[in-house]
Write a protein that holds these residues in place. Structure first.
Motif, PDB file in Angstrom:
ATOM      1  N   PRO A 158       9.455   9.148 -14.100  1.00  0.00           N
ATOM      2  CA  PRO A 158       9.737  10.206 -13.423  1.00  0.00           C
ATOM      3  C   PRO A 158      10.904  10.263 -12.434  1.00  0.00           C
ATOM      4  CG  PRO A 158       7.584   9.413 -12.974  1.00  0.00           C
ATOM      5  CD  PRO A 158       8.243   8.737 -14.263  1.00  0.00           C
ATOM      6  N   TYR A 159      11.190   8.977 -11.909  1.00  0.00           N
ATOM      7  CA  TYR A 159      12.186   8.688 -10.899  1.00  0.00           C
ATOM      8  C   TYR A 159      13.401   8.756 -11.663  1.00  0.00           C
ATOM      9  CZ  TYR A 159      15.245   6.534  -7.552  1.00  0.00           C
ATOM     10  OH  TYR A 159      16.445   6.173  -6.859  1.00  0.00           O
ATOM     11  N   THR A 160      13.672   8.239 -12.752  1.00  0.00           N
ATOM     12  CA  THR A 160      14.909   8.666 -13.727  1.00  0.00           C
ATOM     13  C   THR A 160      15.318  10.088 -13.846  1.00  0.00           C
ATOM     14  OG1 THR A 160      14.679   6.399 -14.494  1.00  0.00           O
ATOM     15  CG2 THR A 160      16.454   7.684 -15.483  1.00  0.00           C
ATOM     16  N   ARG A 161      14.202  10.722 -14.178  1.00  0.00           N
ATOM     17  CA  ARG A 161      14.421  12.336 -14.412  1.00  0.00           C
ATOM     18  C   ARG A 161      14.715  12.823 -12.892  1.00  0.00           C
ATOM     19  NH1 ARG A 161       9.881  11.351 -17.995  1.00  0.00           N
ATOM     20  NH2 ARG A 161       8.230  12.090 -16.260  1.00  0.00           N
ATOM     21  N   SER A 162      14.047  12.456 -11.908  1.00  0.00           N
ATOM     22  CA  SER A 162      14.484  13.123 -10.579  1.00  0.00           C
ATOM     23  C   SER A 162      16.122  12.849 -10.094  1.00  0.00           C
ATOM     24  CB  SER A 162      13.638  12.535  -9.425  1.00  0.00           C
ATOM     25  OG  SER A 162      14.122  11.253  -9.202  1.00  0.00           O
ATOM     26  N   LEU A 163      16.501  11.495 -10.734  1.00  0.00           N
ATOM     27  CA  LEU A 163      17.933  11.424 -10.433  1.00  0.00           C
ATOM     28  C   LEU A 163      18.826  12.125 -11.245  1.00  0.00           C
ATOM     29  CD1 LEU A 163      18.245   7.361 -10.453  1.00  0.00           C
ATOM     30  CD2 LEU A 163      18.369   8.905  -8.623  1.00  0.00           C
ATOM     31  N   LEU A 164      18.450  12.623 -12.451  1.00  0.00           N
ATOM     32  CA  LEU A 164      19.363  13.189 -13.563  1.00  0.00           C
ATOM     33  C   LEU A 164      19.044  14.785 -12.829  1.00  0.00           C
ATOM     34  CD1 LEU A 164      18.187  11.768 -16.745  1.00  0.00           C
ATOM     35  CD2 LEU A 164      20.426  11.616 -15.973  1.00  0.00           C
ATOM     36  N   ASP A 165      17.862  15.237 -12.512  1.00  0.00           N
ATOM     37  CA  ASP A 165      17.864  16.435 -12.112  1.00  0.00           C
ATOM     38  C   ASP A 165      18.634  16.908 -10.940  1.00  0.00           C
ATOM     39  OD1 ASP A 165      15.960  17.025 -13.954  1.00  0.00           O
ATOM     40  OD2 ASP A 165      14.348  16.965 -12.721  1.00  0.00           O
ATOM     41  N   SER A 166      18.980  15.807  -9.855  1.00  0.00           N
ATOM     42  CA  SER A 166      19.809  15.921  -8.826  1.00  0.00           C
ATOM     43  C   SER A 166      21.149  16.092  -9.071  1.00  0.00           C
ATOM     44  CB  SER A 166      19.364  14.599  -7.808  1.00  0.00           C
ATOM     45  OG  SER A 166      18.155  14.401  -7.689  1.00  0.00           O
ATOM     46  N   VAL A 167      21.707  15.879 -10.109  1.00  0.00           N
ATOM     47  CA  VAL A 167      23.134  15.895 -10.705  1.00  0.00           C
ATOM     48  C   VAL A 167      23.436  17.470 -10.747  1.00  0.00           C
ATOM     49  CG1 VAL A 167      24.859  15.466 -12.187  1.00  0.00           C
ATOM     50  CG2 VAL A 167      23.244  13.715 -11.615  1.00  0.00           C
ATOM     51  N   PRO A 168      24.390  18.044  -9.986  1.00  0.00           N
ATOM     52  CA  PRO A 168      24.750  19.497 -10.332  1.00  0.00           C
ATOM     53  C   PRO A 168      25.205  19.740 -11.776  1.00  0.00           C
ATOM     54  CG  PRO A 168      25.809  18.577  -8.053  1.00  0.00           C
ATOM     55  CD  PRO A 168      25.271  17.452  -8.916  1.00  0.00           C
ATOM     56  N   HIS A 169      24.922  20.978 -12.027  1.00  0.00           N
ATOM     57  CA  HIS A 169      25.262  21.465 -13.524  1.00  0.00           C
ATOM     58  C   HIS A 169      25.253  22.884 -13.576  1.00  0.00           C
ATOM     59  CE1 HIS A 169      21.024  20.673 -13.665  1.00  0.00           C
ATOM     60  NE2 HIS A 169      20.754  21.855 -14.235  1.00  0.00           N
ATOM     61  N   PRO A 170      25.693  23.675 -14.318  1.00  0.00           N
ATOM     62  CA  PRO A 170      25.810  25.041 -14.468  1.00  0.00           C
ATOM     63  C   PRO A 170      24.229  25.538 -14.355  1.00  0.00           C
ATOM     64  CG  PRO A 170      27.050  24.398 -16.189  1.00  0.00           C
ATOM     65  CD  PRO A 170      26.433  23.108 -15.923  1.00  0.00           C
ATOM     66  N   GLY A 171      24.036  26.519 -13.541  1.00  0.00           N
ATOM     67  CA  GLY A 171      22.475  26.988 -13.255  1.00  0.00           C
ATOM     68  C   GLY A 171      21.663  26.311 -12.186  1.00  0.00           C
ATOM     69  N   TRP A 172      22.297  24.976 -11.807  1.00  0.00           N
ATOM     70  CA  TRP A 172      21.614  24.164 -10.946  1.00  0.00           C
ATOM     71  C   TRP A 172      21.226  24.738  -9.547  1.00  0.00           C
ATOM     72  CZ3 TRP A 172      23.336  21.208  -6.623  1.00  0.00           C
ATOM     73  CH2 TRP A 172      22.272  20.174  -6.189  1.00  0.00           C
ATOM     74  N   ASP A 173      20.019  24.564  -9.275  1.00  0.00           N
ATOM     75  CA  ASP A 173      19.505  25.131  -8.031  1.00  0.00           C
ATOM     76  C   ASP A 173      18.985  23.739  -7.155  1.00  0.00           C
ATOM     77  OD1 ASP A 173      18.493  26.019  -5.899  1.00  0.00           O
ATOM     78  OD2 ASP A 173      17.269  27.596  -6.801  1.00  0.00           O
ATOM     79  N   PRO A 174      19.471  23.375  -6.318  1.00  0.00           N
ATOM     80  CA  PRO A 174      19.119  22.257  -5.316  1.00  0.00           C
ATOM     81  C   PRO A 174      17.666  22.560  -4.892  1.00  0.00           C
ATOM     82  CG  PRO A 174      20.795  23.309  -4.274  1.00  0.00           C
ATOM     83  CD  PRO A 174      20.799  23.847  -5.556  1.00  0.00           C
ATOM     84  N   ALA A 175      17.375  23.776  -4.633  1.00  0.00           N
ATOM     85  CA  ALA A 175      15.996  23.920  -4.177  1.00  0.00           C
ATOM     86  C   ALA A 175      14.840  23.948  -5.266  1.00  0.00           C
ATOM     87  CB  ALA A 175      15.934  25.581  -3.617  1.00  0.00           C
ATOM     88  N   HIS A 176      15.323  23.781  -6.387  1.00  0.00           N
ATOM     89  CA  HIS A 176      14.411  23.322  -7.487  1.00  0.00           C
ATOM     90  C   HIS A 176      14.124  21.896  -7.800  1.00  0.00           C
ATOM     91  CE1 HIS A 176      14.479  28.039  -8.607  1.00  0.00           C
ATOM     92  NE2 HIS A 176      13.624  27.605  -7.337  1.00  0.00           N
ATOM     93  N   VAL A 177      15.097  21.065  -7.493  1.00  0.00           N
ATOM     94  CA  VAL A 177      15.196  19.651  -7.616  1.00  0.00           C
ATOM     95  C   VAL A 177      13.678  18.880  -7.150  1.00  0.00           C
ATOM     96  CG1 VAL A 177      16.534  17.661  -7.384  1.00  0.00           C
ATOM     97  CG2 VAL A 177      17.619  19.651  -7.484  1.00  0.00           C
ATOM     98  N   THR A 178      13.214  18.406  -7.951  1.00  0.00           N
ATOM     99  CA  THR A 178      12.060  17.576  -7.907  1.00  0.00           C
ATOM    100  C   THR A 178      12.302  16.281  -7.587  1.00  0.00           C
ATOM    101  OG1 THR A 178      10.810  18.682  -9.497  1.00  0.00           O
ATOM    102  CG2 THR A 178       9.843  16.776  -8.741  1.00  0.00           C
TER     103      THR A 178
ATOM    104  N   GLY B 215      13.661  -1.281  -4.800  1.00  0.00           N
ATOM    105  CA  GLY B 215      13.714  -2.625  -5.091  1.00  0.00           C
ATOM    106  C   GLY B 215      13.217  -2.956  -6.330  1.00  0.00           C
ATOM    107  N   VAL B 216      12.410  -1.985  -7.086  1.00  0.00           N
ATOM    108  CA  VAL B 216      11.658  -2.286  -8.298  1.00  0.00           C
ATOM    109  C   VAL B 216      12.405  -1.586  -9.365  1.00  0.00           C
ATOM    110  CG1 VAL B 216       9.334  -1.875  -9.522  1.00  0.00           C
ATOM    111  CG2 VAL B 216       9.524  -2.300  -6.953  1.00  0.00           C
ATOM    112  N   VAL B 217      12.255  -2.489 -10.692  1.00  0.00           N
ATOM    113  CA  VAL B 217      13.011  -1.840 -11.856  1.00  0.00           C
ATOM    114  C   VAL B 217      12.039  -0.821 -12.237  1.00  0.00           C
ATOM    115  CG1 VAL B 217      13.658  -2.390 -14.116  1.00  0.00           C
ATOM    116  CG2 VAL B 217      14.243  -4.047 -12.250  1.00  0.00           C
ATOM    117  N   VAL B 218      12.262   0.300 -12.601  1.00  0.00           N
ATOM    118  CA  VAL B 218      11.398   1.478 -13.063  1.00  0.00           C
ATOM    119  C   VAL B 218      12.165   1.812 -14.609  1.00  0.00           C
ATOM    120  CG1 VAL B 218      10.864   2.337 -10.977  1.00  0.00           C
ATOM    121  CG2 VAL B 218      12.612   3.235 -12.296  1.00  0.00           C
ATOM    122  N   GLU B 219      13.062   1.370 -15.049  1.00  0.00           N
ATOM    123  CA  GLU B 219      13.425   1.746 -16.361  1.00  0.00           C
ATOM    124  C   GLU B 219      14.614   0.833 -16.811  1.00  0.00           C
ATOM    125  OE1 GLU B 219      13.714   5.535 -19.171  1.00  0.00           O
ATOM    126  OE2 GLU B 219      13.476   5.944 -17.005  1.00  0.00           O
ATOM    127  N   HIS B 220      14.920   0.409 -17.797  1.00  0.00           N
ATOM    128  CA  HIS B 220      15.884  -0.447 -18.293  1.00  0.00           C
ATOM    129  C   HIS B 220      16.027  -0.142 -19.948  1.00  0.00           C
ATOM    130  CE1 HIS B 220      17.740  -4.792 -19.173  1.00  0.00           C
ATOM    131  NE2 HIS B 220      18.584  -3.653 -19.313  1.00  0.00           N
TER     132      HIS B 220
END
Length: 259
Positions: free
Chosen positions: A232-252, A214-219
């Motif tokens: 860091p929350y925006t970076r975590s969203l981007l890290d969660s998007v599958p891409h070549p070499g992506w390992d879900p176990a390493h998503v922060t 419910g809180v705006v963290v980036e705009h």
């Protein structure tokens, strides 16, 4: 065109939106981004009047949208200011009406010429066959096109799309996104796109607003927010998007307690 200032909404002990503020320029496009439960849909429903804010203001065209307005004309004016298209249009379409009849009803309600129905159907890529069909006879993508046409029938200043392509196949998603981009160019309507899909937001929106609990963290500009996120929350969203070499176990996953 649209100014949101310090909106807050809670349900019991849960705060769905807290001190949310943002502008949306005429003809602009803003993506509300965040995972499920981040408050995106609550904000959209407050803007359209389906949920009443606990506090804060919503202004459109310089006029505050008051929750206490009554009467038919006031309701119709509010509807002409902001329209919304939901993720599942089937539940908002009358199963008894054909596509043409659906548009005739919306046009007549707002004093528009019924003859515009054919133009609206053509604008969203529906032909004569779909015009005579009822919702259950249309595909998911066709129903979404009809829902968009009905929203555009009242010539709104702002069109809210709440996960409007999330339930569609990728190829149909692309068609609807292209349709929305074209409608925006031709009509000048401002778009508020509610989505958890960062690729969709990148394609359609000029700006992105990231919500967490419910809180705006980036705009900021969409390319800046998604290419070089500062939070860091925006970076975590981007890290969660599958891409070549992506390992879900390493998503922060970012924990809100660390903000």
């Amino acid at each position: 065109m649209l100014a949101v200032d310090k909106l807050r909404k809670s349900f019991g002990g849960t705060v769905a939106a807290d001190d949310v503020s943002f502008p949306l320029a005429a003809g602009g496009s803003l993506g509300l981004v965040g995972e499920s439960g981040s408050g995106k849909t609550t904000i959209a429903r407050m803007l359209v009047g389906l949920v009443t804010p606990d506090s804060g203001t919503i202004t459109i065209g310089g006029r505050a949208r008051g929750a206490k307005e009554r009467g038919r004309e006031a309701r119709l004016r509010r509807a002409r200011e902001i329209q919304i298209v939901f993720q599942d249009p089937y539940v908002s379409l009358d199963p008894r009406l054909t596509a043409t009849q659906c548009l005739h009803t919306a046009l007549a309600l707002h004093g528009r010429e019924r003859s515009r129905a054919a133009e609206l159907l053509d604008q969203v890529g529906l032909g004569s066959r779909e015009a005579a069909a009822r919702p259950h006879q249309l595909s998911g993508g066709q129903r979404q096109r009809l829902a968009i046409a009905r929203a555009l029938a009242v010539e709104p200043a702002v069109l809210i799309l709440d996960e409007a392509v999330a339930a569609l196949d990728v190829s149909i998603q692309a068609q609807i996104l292209e349709l929305l981009a074209r409608v925006r160019r031709e009509s000048g309507v401002a778009l508020l796109f509610v989505s958890h899909d960062l690729a969709v937001v990148r394609h359609l929106c000029d700006e992105a607003l990231v919500l967490h609990r419910g809180v705006v963290v980036e705009h900021g500009p969409v390319e800046q927010v998604l290419a070089d996120p500062r939070h860091p929350y925006t970076r975590s969203l981007l890290d969660s998007v599958p891409h070549p070499g992506w390992d879900p176990a390493h998503v922060t996953r970012w924990d809100g307690a660390r903000r």
